[in-house]
Design a protein around this motif. Structure first.
Motif, PDB file in Angstrom:
ATOM      1  N   LEU A 165      32.051   7.671  31.660  1.00 12.76           N
ATOM      2  CA  LEU A 165      31.946   8.429  32.992  1.00 12.76           C
ATOM      3  C   LEU A 165      30.900   7.595  33.930  1.00 12.76           C
ATOM      4  O   LEU A 165      29.778   7.215  33.251  1.00 12.76           O
ATOM      5  CB  LEU A 165      31.457   9.844  32.790  1.00 12.76           C
ATOM      6  CG  LEU A 165      32.255  10.531  31.763  1.00 12.76           C
ATOM      7  CD1 LEU A 165      31.647  11.779  31.614  1.00 12.76           C
ATOM      8  CD2 LEU A 165      33.431  10.871  32.431  1.00 12.76           C
ATOM      9  N   LYS A 166      31.090   7.809  35.227  1.00 16.26           N
ATOM     10  CA  LYS A 166      29.910   7.308  35.980  1.00 16.26           C
ATOM     11  C   LYS A 166      29.904   8.237  37.333  1.00 16.26           C
ATOM     12  O   LYS A 166      30.976   9.162  37.518  1.00 16.26           O
ATOM     13  CB  LYS A 166      30.659   5.920  36.726  1.00 16.26           C
ATOM     14  CG  LYS A 166      29.923   5.176  37.689  1.00 16.26           C
ATOM     15  CD  LYS A 166      30.319   4.080  38.363  1.00 16.26           C
ATOM     16  CE  LYS A 166      30.369   2.759  37.259  1.00 16.26           C
ATOM     17  NZ  LYS A 166      30.664   1.650  37.916  1.00 16.26           N
ATOM     18  N   LEU A 167      28.600   8.419  37.675  1.00 18.83           N
ATOM     19  CA  LEU A 167      28.439   9.271  38.758  1.00 18.83           C
ATOM     20  C   LEU A 167      28.116   8.811  40.032  1.00 18.83           C
ATOM     21  O   LEU A 167      27.553   7.549  39.988  1.00 18.83           O
ATOM     22  CB  LEU A 167      27.060  10.022  38.422  1.00 18.83           C
ATOM     23  CG  LEU A 167      26.534  11.182  39.240  1.00 18.83           C
ATOM     24  CD1 LEU A 167      27.696  12.413  39.541  1.00 18.83           C
ATOM     25  CD2 LEU A 167      25.196  11.679  38.906  1.00 18.83           C
ATOM     26  N   ALA A 168      28.718   9.080  41.079  1.00 15.83           N
ATOM     27  CA  ALA A 168      28.489   8.765  42.576  1.00 15.83           C
ATOM     28  C   ALA A 168      28.316   9.833  43.503  1.00 15.83           C
ATOM     29  O   ALA A 168      28.640  11.042  43.160  1.00 15.83           O
ATOM     30  CB  ALA A 168      29.670   7.832  42.802  1.00 15.83           C
ATOM     31  N   LEU A 169      27.604   9.385  44.501  1.00 14.52           N
ATOM     32  CA  LEU A 169      27.236  10.533  45.618  1.00 14.52           C
ATOM     33  C   LEU A 169      28.075  10.065  46.953  1.00 14.52           C
ATOM     34  O   LEU A 169      27.860   8.753  47.360  1.00 14.52           O
ATOM     35  CB  LEU A 169      25.787  10.634  45.895  1.00 14.52           C
ATOM     36  CG  LEU A 169      25.032  10.724  44.758  1.00 14.52           C
ATOM     37  CD1 LEU A 169      23.452  10.961  45.201  1.00 14.52           C
ATOM     38  CD2 LEU A 169      25.244  12.347  43.984  1.00 14.52           C
ATOM     39  N   TYR A 170      28.616  10.992  47.802  1.00 13.82           N
ATOM     40  CA  TYR A 170      29.223  10.529  49.278  1.00 13.82           C
ATOM     41  C   TYR A 170      28.734  12.003  49.981  1.00 13.82           C
ATOM     42  O   TYR A 170      28.603  13.005  49.443  1.00 13.82           O
ATOM     43  CB  TYR A 170      30.560  10.755  48.839  1.00 13.82           C
ATOM     44  CG  TYR A 170      31.328   9.960  49.846  1.00 13.82           C
ATOM     45  CD1 TYR A 170      30.896   8.971  50.779  1.00 13.82           C
ATOM     46  CD2 TYR A 170      32.708  10.243  50.142  1.00 13.82           C
ATOM     47  CE1 TYR A 170      31.696   8.067  51.445  1.00 13.82           C
ATOM     48  CE2 TYR A 170      33.583   9.634  50.901  1.00 13.82           C
ATOM     49  CZ  TYR A 170      32.999   8.410  51.699  1.00 13.82           C
ATOM     50  OH  TYR A 170      33.746   7.823  52.873  1.00 13.82           O
ATOM     51  N   LYS A 171      28.757  11.699  51.110  1.00 13.59           N
ATOM     52  CA  LYS A 171      28.660  12.914  52.082  1.00 13.59           C
ATOM     53  C   LYS A 171      29.820  13.869  51.880  1.00 13.59           C
ATOM     54  O   LYS A 171      30.859  13.595  51.854  1.00 13.59           O
ATOM     55  CB  LYS A 171      28.610  12.325  53.394  1.00 13.59           C
ATOM     56  CG  LYS A 171      27.599  11.632  54.050  1.00 13.59           C
ATOM     57  CD  LYS A 171      26.275  12.615  54.261  1.00 13.59           C
ATOM     58  CE  LYS A 171      26.492  13.404  55.480  1.00 13.59           C
ATOM     59  NZ  LYS A 171      25.035  14.203  55.739  1.00 13.59           N
ATOM     60  N   ARG A 172      29.586  15.435  51.790  1.00 15.64           N
ATOM     61  CA  ARG A 172      30.379  16.261  51.596  1.00 15.64           C
ATOM     62  C   ARG A 172      31.412  16.329  52.590  1.00 15.64           C
ATOM     63  O   ARG A 172      32.704  16.301  52.032  1.00 15.64           O
ATOM     64  CB  ARG A 172      29.820  17.478  51.510  1.00 15.64           C
ATOM     65  CG  ARG A 172      30.545  18.714  51.197  1.00 15.64           C
ATOM     66  CD  ARG A 172      29.744  20.245  51.270  1.00 15.64           C
ATOM     67  NE  ARG A 172      30.846  21.438  51.420  1.00 15.64           N
ATOM     68  CZ  ARG A 172      31.283  21.972  50.378  1.00 15.64           C
ATOM     69  NH1 ARG A 172      30.411  21.604  49.207  1.00 15.64           N
ATOM     70  NH2 ARG A 172      32.083  22.786  50.310  1.00 15.64           N
ATOM     71  N   ARG A 173      31.118  16.236  53.931  1.00 15.09           N
ATOM     72  CA  ARG A 173      32.213  16.352  54.697  1.00 15.09           C
ATOM     73  C   ARG A 173      33.431  15.182  54.678  1.00 15.09           C
ATOM     74  O   ARG A 173      34.344  15.245  54.798  1.00 15.09           O
ATOM     75  CB  ARG A 173      31.848  16.394  56.345  1.00 15.09           C
ATOM     76  CG  ARG A 173      31.041  18.044  56.375  1.00 15.09           C
ATOM     77  CD  ARG A 173      31.095  18.385  57.942  1.00 15.09           C
ATOM     78  NE  ARG A 173      30.495  19.753  57.821  1.00 15.09           N
ATOM     79  CZ  ARG A 173      31.423  20.685  57.929  1.00 15.09           C
ATOM     80  NH1 ARG A 173      32.755  20.448  57.684  1.00 15.09           N
ATOM     81  NH2 ARG A 173      30.972  21.941  58.060  1.00 15.09           N
ATOM     82  N   ALA A 174      32.765  13.951  54.418  1.00 13.34           N
ATOM     83  CA  ALA A 174      33.413  12.811  54.304  1.00 13.34           C
ATOM     84  C   ALA A 174      34.276  12.709  53.069  1.00 13.34           C
ATOM     85  O   ALA A 174      35.307  12.260  53.122  1.00 13.34           O
ATOM     86  CB  ALA A 174      32.532  11.546  54.301  1.00 13.34           C
TER      87      ALA A 174
END
Length: 219
Positions: A165-174
């Motif tokens: 598993l890998k964790l990543a973050l992105y803008k919620r609306r995007a």
């Protein structure tokens, strides 16, 4: 400070638990989909509406494998949110499981020059957050190592040695736009992240608990 840094250095995402209303039905679906070895299931009736703020992404070797996973998911009861298609970055599609979890299956390869291997190269839990930079700093403080960062748009953390598993973050609306769903949603995220450190909750309400790594897939 030195003790905190030493302890945090071992932090990584070890497991993902989906909270579902009917664990047995969900287990049958994920087995047919072919991803049951990557997730855990837990019964929950927690209130949730709309977008839950995350997606689970399967990175695979080629378009035929994308089509294979999408087809298996739909045959088992998933809904297509975005049909598999070519794009600037490769080829992929988006489906929603009967329990509401959204999955994105993608490859960077655009040419269909190989068979359907039904093999997952990487599984990425992508969290949709309000403030990428602030949440990046929060997770770095918890001990996750940043492996890729694109300004305030996207952040990726290094995977643990024994975890697929890998964790990543992105803008919620995007993220919602990319998945083809409205960004609005309230209530439980219906997901619990298992970490190699203690329990905590991040700025966007995603809950972590101490968890042992997933068992290796039998050969």
């Amino acid at each position: 400070m030195a003790t905190t840094t030493s302890t945090a250095a071992h932090m990584s995402l070890a497991s993902v638990t989906l909270e579902v209303a009917d664990p047995e039905a969900a287990r049958r679906f994920y087995s047919a989909f072919g991803v049951d070895t990557y997730i855990r299931l837990r019964a929950s009736e927690a209130h949730t509406t709309g977008f839950r703020g995350f997606t689970l992404g399967l990175t695979v070797s080629g378009p035929a494998t994308v089509d294979g996973f999408v087809g298996a998911a739909v045959a088992a009861g998933a809904t297509i949110l975005k049909p598999a298609a070519k794009s600037l970055w490769g080829y992929g599609g988006v489906v929603q499981a009967p329990d509401g979890t959204i999955w994105k299956i993608a490859t960077s390869a655009k040419r269909n020059n190989g068979p359907d291997t039904r093999t997952v190269d990487e599984i990425v839990l992508l969290l949709g957050v309000e403030a990428v930079k602030a949440t990046k700093q929060f997770y770095a403080g918890q001990g996750l190592t940043v492996s890729k960062s694109v300004g305030s748009k996207y952040v990726e953390f290094a995977a643990g040695q024994s975890s697929p598993l890998k964790l990543a973050l992105y803008k919620r609306r995007a993220l919602a736009k990319d998945l083809g769903v409205p960004a609005d949603g309230t209530g439980s995220h219906r997901i619990v992240l298992g970490g190699t450190a203690g329990a905590f909750t991040d700025p966007d309400g995603f809950a972590w608990e101490a968890a042992a790594p997933l068992a290796p897939t039998p050969s």
